[in-house]
Design a protein around this motif. Sequence first.
Motif, PDB file in Angstrom:
ATOM      1  N   UNK A 318       0.781  -1.143   0.070  1.00 54.67           N
ATOM      2  CA  UNK A 318       0.079  -0.129  -0.041  1.00 54.67           C
ATOM      3  C   UNK A 318       0.963   1.139  -0.174  1.00 54.67           C
ATOM      4  N   UNK A 319       1.822   1.247   0.901  1.00 54.44           N
ATOM      5  CA  UNK A 319       2.999   2.461   0.775  1.00 54.44           C
ATOM      6  C   UNK A 319       3.530   2.526  -0.630  1.00 54.44           C
ATOM      7  N   UNK A 320       3.620   1.370  -1.189  1.00 55.85           N
ATOM      8  CA  UNK A 320       4.129   1.565  -2.805  1.00 55.85           C
ATOM      9  C   UNK A 320       3.073   1.959  -3.838  1.00 55.85           C
ATOM     10  N   UNK A 321       1.908   2.270  -3.392  1.00 57.50           N
ATOM     11  CA  UNK A 321       0.679   2.712  -4.183  1.00 57.50           C
ATOM     12  C   UNK A 321      -0.337   1.793  -4.786  1.00 57.50           C
ATOM     13  N   UNK A 322       0.015   0.583  -4.330  1.00 59.05           N
ATOM     14  CA  UNK A 322      -0.923  -0.587  -4.861  1.00 59.05           C
ATOM     15  C   UNK A 322      -2.324  -0.511  -4.046  1.00 59.05           C
ATOM     16  N   UNK A 323      -3.096  -1.215  -4.672  1.00 56.63           N
ATOM     17  CA  UNK A 323      -4.472  -1.464  -4.097  1.00 56.63           C
ATOM     18  C   UNK A 323      -4.262  -2.947  -3.603  1.00 56.63           C
ATOM     19  N   UNK A 324      -4.664  -3.566  -2.593  1.00 58.07           N
ATOM     20  CA  UNK A 324      -4.326  -5.025  -2.269  1.00 58.07           C
ATOM     21  C   UNK A 324      -5.777  -5.504  -2.577  1.00 58.07           C
ATOM     22  N   UNK A 325      -5.690  -6.431  -3.106  1.00 61.45           N
ATOM     23  CA  UNK A 325      -7.066  -7.057  -3.320  1.00 61.45           C
ATOM     24  C   UNK A 325      -7.450  -8.524  -2.628  1.00 61.45           C
ATOM     25  N   UNK A 326      -8.646  -8.955  -2.205  1.00 63.45           N
ATOM     26  CA  UNK A 326      -8.529 -10.046  -1.590  1.00 63.45           C
ATOM     27  C   UNK A 326      -8.306 -11.521  -2.250  1.00 63.45           C
ATOM     28  N   UNK A 327      -7.814 -12.295  -1.764  1.00 64.34           N
ATOM     29  CA  UNK A 327      -7.627 -13.572  -2.164  1.00 64.34           C
ATOM     30  C   UNK A 327      -8.334 -14.615  -1.556  1.00 64.34           C
ATOM     31  N   UNK A 328      -9.323 -15.482  -2.240  1.00 60.22           N
ATOM     32  CA  UNK A 328     -10.106 -16.298  -1.488  1.00 60.22           C
ATOM     33  C   UNK A 328     -10.374 -17.307  -2.755  1.00 60.22           C
ATOM     34  N   UNK A 329      -9.674 -18.674  -2.615  1.00 63.43           N
ATOM     35  CA  UNK A 329      -9.762 -19.436  -3.659  1.00 63.43           C
ATOM     36  C   UNK A 329     -11.201 -19.944  -4.076  1.00 63.43           C
ATOM     37  N   UNK A 330     -11.553 -20.181  -5.359  1.00 63.67           N
ATOM     38  CA  UNK A 330     -12.912 -20.293  -5.961  1.00 63.67           C
ATOM     39  C   UNK A 330     -12.740 -21.923  -6.248  1.00 63.67           C
ATOM     40  N   UNK A 331     -13.518 -22.612  -5.648  1.00 60.06           N
ATOM     41  CA  UNK A 331     -13.642 -24.311  -6.087  1.00 60.06           C
ATOM     42  C   UNK A 331     -14.681 -24.466  -7.380  1.00 60.06           C
ATOM     43  N   UNK A 332     -15.427 -23.406  -7.455  1.00 63.13           N
ATOM     44  CA  UNK A 332     -16.496 -23.806  -8.397  1.00 63.13           C
ATOM     45  C   UNK A 332     -16.258 -22.653  -9.692  1.00 63.13           C
ATOM     46  N   UNK A 333     -16.408 -23.132 -10.753  1.00 66.23           N
ATOM     47  CA  UNK A 333     -16.354 -22.598 -11.943  1.00 66.23           C
ATOM     48  C   UNK A 333     -17.347 -21.926 -12.303  1.00 66.23           C
ATOM     49  N   UNK A 334     -17.581 -21.778 -13.719  1.00 65.68           N
ATOM     50  CA  UNK A 334     -18.734 -21.102 -14.169  1.00 65.68           C
ATOM     51  C   UNK A 334     -19.907 -21.754 -13.894  1.00 65.68           C
ATOM     52  N   UNK A 335     -21.210 -21.000 -13.928  1.00 69.70           N
ATOM     53  CA  UNK A 335     -22.356 -21.603 -13.745  1.00 69.70           C
ATOM     54  C   UNK A 335     -23.621 -20.637 -14.095  1.00 69.70           C
ATOM     55  N   UNK A 336     -24.630 -21.219 -14.546  1.00 63.80           N
ATOM     56  CA  UNK A 336     -25.750 -20.070 -14.642  1.00 63.80           C
ATOM     57  C   UNK A 336     -26.910 -20.732 -14.210  1.00 63.80           C
ATOM     58  N   UNK A 337     -27.838 -19.990 -13.798  1.00 63.12           N
ATOM     59  CA  UNK A 337     -29.230 -20.326 -13.156  1.00 63.12           C
ATOM     60  C   UNK A 337     -30.548 -19.414 -13.525  1.00 63.12           C
TER      61      UNK A 337
END
Length: 337
Positions: A318-337
Amino acid sequence: MRRRELPTLVRATAPTRLDFAGAWTDVPPFSAREGGAVVNGAIELRAEVRLEIGGPLIRLEAEDTGVVVECVNAGGLIAGGPLELHKAALRMFPVTGNLTLRTRSAAPPGSGLGGSGALDVGLVACLARARDEHWDTRELAEHAWHLEAVEARLPGGRQDQQAAAYGGFNRFTFRDPDVGVEPITLAPAFADALARHMVLCYTGETRVSAATITRVATAYEKGDRTVTGALRALKDLAGDMTDALRAGDLAGVGRILSRNWERQLELDAGMRTPAMARLEEALARAGVLGGKAAGAGAGGSMFFLAGDDVAGAIDAARQAGATVLPVQWASEGGRAW
């Protein structure tokens, strides 16, 4: 026999990804001539698609960027201009009548996280559901790649659509047009530690990867030894990364990330921007185990594997000017409903 009634509201979602090793080897002509290999993990920065049938016009909207395109009928869905992926999707998979097609991505535009690939998968899954068409995951990924690379004429590899369609951690192999899928199962405790130590940094520099991809592809076709050697080394590193992930070797993952980045830098002079260099220096001082650019490089995001002082690494980013984004693994791929 009564005809099945099609839905008037359809939603779809697909994850983005972190490319741990081997990216660039999924891009033609290397992937066609020598075959590539990429290891990636899907993350919960998702693309979302919502289709509503009806209304006075065909309305396309990207809610995260504020871009809107309207036309009176499908004849207005011509190639080129804004929201080309949306228009290309409707050209490939027409839906009768007027409609509103809205999308939103949790990943910043041009972030290098495979956002367009996730959008491809979300659009295709959504329109397939609206048309009552049923595809397996492999077909979904292939249609999504065709949408971007062929219909929308945006050059690139196949890893993003594969990651978005399948979800989870995978080693993908490419020998165009064939794709091999090798799931990578992480021990739950290691998966948690990997996410906890990952520092995903958006530099704020959006970039379009097509220009960089064209330069690298041209150099490879001309037989540039540095580029060719780097691509072959990147392919080998995908195997090393697979082994490190399965072994739960956090330090090993960090080392391979950095080795991958060193090879990636050999592909093109514009791969590392000044902002990326400042970020690397700041995170190195914070004691990270390794890191690399996300996706094609030349801007967008970088991700680093922090050592014991995760909070210190986040603060340094953050001090270097970056935006830190959250990391959470996604076990599920693309889907529609």
